[in-house]
Write a protein that holds these residues in place. Sequence first.
Motif, mmCIF file in Angstrom:
data_model
loop_
_atom_site.group_PDB
_atom_site.id
_atom_site.type_symbol
_atom_site.label_atom_id
_atom_site.label_comp_id
_atom_site.label_asym_id
_atom_site.label_seq_id
_atom_site.Cartn_x
_atom_site.Cartn_y
_atom_site.Cartn_z
ATOM 1 N N ARG A 1 0.864 -1.187 0.000
ATOM 2 C CA ARG A 1 0.000 0.000 0.000
ATOM 3 C C ARG A 1 0.894 1.228 0.000
ATOM 4 O O ARG A 1 1.852 1.310 0.768
ATOM 5 C CB ARG A 1 -0.903 0.016 1.233
ATOM 6 C CG ARG A 1 -1.906 -1.127 1.217
ATOM 7 C CD ARG A 1 -2.817 -1.082 2.414
ATOM 8 N NE ARG A 1 -3.602 0.152 2.400
ATOM 9 C CZ ARG A 1 -4.201 0.667 3.469
ATOM 10 N NH1 ARG A 1 -4.095 0.072 4.623
ATOM 11 N NH2 ARG A 1 -4.900 1.767 3.371
ATOM 12 N N THR A 2 0.541 2.186 -0.839
ATOM 13 C CA THR A 2 1.345 3.374 -1.040
ATOM 14 C C THR A 2 0.639 4.597 -0.465
ATOM 15 O O THR A 2 -0.557 4.791 -0.690
ATOM 16 C CB THR A 2 1.579 3.587 -2.561
ATOM 17 O OG1 THR A 2 2.295 2.469 -3.062
ATOM 18 C CG2 THR A 2 2.346 4.859 -2.828
ATOM 19 N N PHE A 3 1.405 5.412 0.261
ATOM 20 C CA PHE A 3 0.904 6.673 0.801
ATOM 21 C C PHE A 3 1.888 7.760 0.372
ATOM 22 O O PHE A 3 3.052 7.739 0.785
ATOM 23 C CB PHE A 3 0.828 6.627 2.333
ATOM 24 C CG PHE A 3 -0.013 5.491 2.849
ATOM 25 C CD1 PHE A 3 -1.351 5.675 3.124
ATOM 26 C CD2 PHE A 3 0.545 4.235 3.042
ATOM 27 C CE1 PHE A 3 -2.131 4.625 3.596
ATOM 28 C CE2 PHE A 3 -0.219 3.180 3.519
ATOM 29 C CZ PHE A 3 -1.563 3.372 3.791
ATOM 30 N N VAL A 4 1.421 8.703 -0.432
ATOM 31 C CA VAL A 4 2.292 9.769 -0.934
ATOM 32 C C VAL A 4 2.224 10.954 0.011
ATOM 33 O O VAL A 4 1.136 11.438 0.356
ATOM 34 C CB VAL A 4 1.876 10.185 -2.362
ATOM 35 C CG1 VAL A 4 2.750 11.323 -2.863
ATOM 36 C CG2 VAL A 4 1.950 8.993 -3.304
ATOM 37 N N SER A 5 3.383 11.433 0.417
ATOM 38 C CA SER A 5 3.444 12.598 1.309
ATOM 39 C C SER A 5 3.069 13.853 0.533
ATOM 40 O O SER A 5 3.614 14.112 -0.538
ATOM 41 C CB SER A 5 4.867 12.736 1.857
ATOM 42 O OG SER A 5 4.993 13.965 2.550
ATOM 43 N N MET A 6 2.155 14.632 1.104
ATOM 44 C CA MET A 6 1.785 15.908 0.498
ATOM 45 C C MET A 6 2.612 17.048 1.067
ATOM 46 O O MET A 6 2.842 18.050 0.403
ATOM 47 C CB MET A 6 0.285 16.172 0.700
ATOM 48 C CG MET A 6 -0.541 15.147 -0.035
ATOM 49 S SD MET A 6 -2.339 15.322 0.002
ATOM 50 C CE MET A 6 -2.735 16.579 1.124
ATOM 51 N N ASP A 7 3.071 16.905 2.326
ATOM 52 C CA ASP A 7 3.855 17.951 2.966
ATOM 53 C C ASP A 7 4.641 17.337 4.119
ATOM 54 O O ASP A 7 4.089 16.573 4.905
ATOM 55 C CB ASP A 7 2.920 19.043 3.500
ATOM 56 C CG ASP A 7 3.651 20.234 4.088
ATOM 57 O OD1 ASP A 7 4.847 20.426 3.786
ATOM 58 O OD2 ASP A 7 3.028 20.980 4.864
ATOM 59 N N ALA A 8 5.896 17.679 4.205
ATOM 60 C CA ALA A 8 6.731 17.218 5.320
ATOM 61 C C ALA A 8 6.554 18.194 6.476
ATOM 62 O O ALA A 8 7.198 19.233 6.525
ATOM 63 C CB ALA A 8 8.195 17.135 4.898
ATOM 64 N N VAL A 9 5.677 17.878 7.386
ATOM 65 C CA VAL A 9 5.364 18.758 8.500
ATOM 66 C C VAL A 9 6.500 18.771 9.519
ATOM 67 O O VAL A 9 6.877 19.822 10.027
ATOM 68 C CB VAL A 9 4.037 18.322 9.178
ATOM 69 C CG1 VAL A 9 3.733 19.191 10.388
ATOM 70 C CG2 VAL A 9 2.905 18.368 8.160
#
Length: 153
Positions: free
Chosen positions: A137-145
Amino acid sequence: MTQLDAFDLAILRILQRDTSTSQRKIGEAVNLSAPSVQRRIRRMEADGVITANVAVIDPDKVGLPLTIFVQVELVSETPAEIDLMKRRFRDAPEVQQCFYVTGEADFMLVVVVESMAAYEGFTRRVFFQDSNIRKFRTFVSMDAVKTGTGLNV
């Protein structure tokens, strides 16, 4: 296990921020002599408390703007199969971090690539060519908080 005292922990806090800090400056900050700081750092390196002195690189500035988190589930979880997967993930240059975990997934990966096309190539090479991978399962980061390597010592 290495016994760390308050001086060791103070030195580690400074080194986590900047490993180029001189031993003299560290000594001034923690109220020790530079030679004492040097001995403590060398001991912590020898004992494996300090495992590396590295530069932290901004992935965007080197053309690797995409961070992807991947859960990997295996078909067979024999010790030999687990060890093989650990080696494969360790050897893949796109894998920045790999954790063998409990729960539904067997591994959690942090993959850093230049594009989705590069990630697709990675999945074809690493996941689809291995019959022991049940699913991923893939989760793409939208922002490195928040990112970092520092520990709360």
